[in-house]
Design a protein around this motif. Structure first.
Motif, PDB file in Angstrom:
ATOM      1  N   TRP A  63       0.843  -1.199   0.000  1.00 50.94           N
ATOM      2  CA  TRP A  63       0.000   0.000   0.000  1.00 50.94           C
ATOM      3  C   TRP A  63       0.882   1.254   0.000  1.00 50.94           C
ATOM      4  O   TRP A  63       1.765   1.395   0.844  1.00 50.94           O
ATOM      5  CB  TRP A  63      -0.921   0.006   1.213  1.00 50.94           C
ATOM      6  CG  TRP A  63      -2.041   0.990   1.054  1.00 50.94           C
ATOM      7  CD1 TRP A  63      -2.002   2.318   1.331  1.00 50.94           C
ATOM      8  CD2 TRP A  63      -3.344   0.726   0.540  1.00 50.94           C
ATOM      9  NE1 TRP A  63      -3.210   2.908   1.030  1.00 50.94           N
ATOM     10  CE2 TRP A  63      -4.053   1.957   0.534  1.00 50.94           C
ATOM     11  CE3 TRP A  63      -3.996  -0.416   0.074  1.00 50.94           C
ATOM     12  CZ2 TRP A  63      -5.366   2.061   0.100  1.00 50.94           C
ATOM     13  CZ3 TRP A  63      -5.297  -0.311  -0.356  1.00 50.94           C
ATOM     14  CH2 TRP A  63      -5.967   0.913  -0.342  1.00 50.94           C
ATOM     15  N   THR A  68      -1.357   7.901  -0.248  1.00 53.08           N
ATOM     16  CA  THR A  68      -2.612   7.887   0.509  1.00 53.08           C
ATOM     17  C   THR A  68      -2.724   9.102   1.415  1.00 53.08           C
ATOM     18  O   THR A  68      -3.796   9.724   1.525  1.00 53.08           O
ATOM     19  CB  THR A  68      -2.708   6.607   1.361  1.00 53.08           C
ATOM     20  OG1 THR A  68      -2.554   5.460   0.518  1.00 53.08           O
ATOM     21  CG2 THR A  68      -4.057   6.525   2.071  1.00 53.08           C
ATOM     22  N   LEU A 170      -4.234   5.572  -7.174  1.00 48.14           N
ATOM     23  CA  LEU A 170      -4.492   4.562  -6.142  1.00 48.14           C
ATOM     24  C   LEU A 170      -5.443   3.474  -6.632  1.00 48.14           C
ATOM     25  O   LEU A 170      -5.214   2.289  -6.386  1.00 48.14           O
ATOM     26  CB  LEU A 170      -5.074   5.225  -4.887  1.00 48.14           C
ATOM     27  CG  LEU A 170      -4.116   6.086  -4.042  1.00 48.14           C
ATOM     28  CD1 LEU A 170      -4.883   6.827  -2.961  1.00 48.14           C
ATOM     29  CD2 LEU A 170      -3.032   5.219  -3.418  1.00 48.14           C
ATOM     30  N   VAL A 179      -9.636   2.032  -1.150  1.00 43.24           N
ATOM     31  CA  VAL A 179      -9.017   3.346  -1.315  1.00 43.24           C
ATOM     32  C   VAL A 179      -9.836   4.434  -0.629  1.00 43.24           C
ATOM     33  O   VAL A 179      -9.326   5.217   0.174  1.00 43.24           O
ATOM     34  CB  VAL A 179      -8.830   3.683  -2.817  1.00 43.24           C
ATOM     35  CG1 VAL A 179      -8.431   5.154  -2.980  1.00 43.24           C
ATOM     36  CG2 VAL A 179      -7.777   2.787  -3.431  1.00 43.24           C
ATOM     37  N   VAL A 183      -8.711   6.558   2.681  1.00 44.87           N
ATOM     38  CA  VAL A 183      -8.493   7.994   2.446  1.00 44.87           C
ATOM     39  C   VAL A 183      -9.458   8.835   3.281  1.00 44.87           C
ATOM     40  O   VAL A 183      -9.053   9.820   3.922  1.00 44.87           O
ATOM     41  CB  VAL A 183      -8.652   8.331   0.948  1.00 44.87           C
ATOM     42  CG1 VAL A 183      -8.737   9.844   0.749  1.00 44.87           C
ATOM     43  CG2 VAL A 183      -7.477   7.772   0.156  1.00 44.87           C
TER      44      VAL A 183
END
Length: 299
Positions: A63, A68, A170, A179, A183
């Motif tokens: 990730w 992010t 992303l 995602v 986020v």
């Protein structure tokens, strides 16, 4: 088939965003707009986390943490910048500058970052849509151009454009729901101090709960999930232009639900907005700009 549906997913997301203003009109009088924005992210992030846990879509393998964080900061900054701009320079000017600047800024960022020049169709559609947006808000109030308010509105437009571009990178490698869940949870954390600054007693009322759930679940959680899914097959500049369906929806809801009136100039603005969005929606998918984006990503 998914490619063809992507623009419609983004359009549907924008329509859900367009319900925000009408929903806020039903909020308790003590609810501050910035507090509503922070609550919206908190409820939306929690809703998405619960959905992800239920369907078991969490996957933190490889990730991108920095990306992010940038996406979450962009979304977190958008809320206070937009609401501050509206409070300083007025709803009409603040909304037009913030929402109208986002497609242009997105195209410029895409041009500089991906080395891709937006297509002629995008320029035509964006011009018509922004012109329509200007005309739509022309009868809302007397013009109050405050330099600081304009700067805040431009900051909001840049934040949304940045969020869109970063989110697109992303969702290319991770599931859309993961995602947006991560986020928006981070965005809510960044804004959580605001919940202790403003009076939050309104959220305990039945009216406050209803507004919070509508804004958090429908206008944030589900809306941004649709937006993220659409971004998989749509360029960021195109997505932000399609998002101009938000003020269009807000204006129509104001007319039909809040008994607001629009003059002939505003109705012409609605027509231009529909025309601009329609051109972008029904242009053959593989535009020059998006083909170049795909090539740039492969290199």
């Amino acid at each position: 088939m998914k490619d063809k549906l992507s623009p419609f997913l983004i359009l549907l997301a924008a329509i859900l965003w367009g319900t925000t203003g009408t929903t806020q009109a039903f909020a308790p009088e003590t609810a501050h707009p910035i507090a509503i924005g922070a609550t919206r992210l908190a409820v939306g992030g929690l809703f998405l986390i619960v959905v992800v846990l239920i369907i078991g879509k969490f996957d933190f393998k490889n990730w991108p943490i920095k990306t992010t964080i940038l996406a979450s900061l962009s979304m977190a900054l958008y809320q206070p910048l937009f609401f501050s701009a509206v409070s300083i320079t007025g709803v009409a000017v603040g909304t037009v500058v913030a929402i109208g600047s986002a497609p242009i800024l997105s195209g410029i960022i895409e041009w500089l970052y991906l080395k891709v020049r937006p297509s002629k169709v995008w320029w035509c559609s964006t011009f018509l849509s922004i012109l329509g947006c200007l005309m739509l808000f022309s009868n809302k109030e007397s013009v109050n151009v405050d330099p600081f308010g304009i700067l805040m509105a431009l900051g909001a437009g840049l934040s949304f454009a940045g969020y869109t571009l970063i989110s697109r990178t992303l969702v290319e490698k991770h599931s859309s729901i993961s995602v947006v869940a991560i986020v928006f949870t981070l965005s809510a954390i960044w804004l959580s101090p605001l919940l202790f600054i403003f009076d939050m007693s309104w959220i305990m009322s039945l009216q406050g709960v209803g507004v919070s759930l509508q804004l958090g679940i429908m206008a944030t959680g589900i809306a941004y999930l649709l937006f993220a899914r659409g971004l998989k097959n749509v360029s960021s500049s195109t997505a932000v232009t399609l998002a101009l369906a938000e003020p269009l929806t807000a204006a129509l809801l104001g007319v039909f639900l809040l008994e607001e009136t629009l003059n002939i100039t505003s109705w012409i603005g609605i027509f231009l907005l529909l025309l601009g969005i329609g051109i972008l929606m029904w242009t053959p998918k593989k535009s020059d700009s998006e083909n170049e984006i795909m090539l740039a990503q492969k290199e």
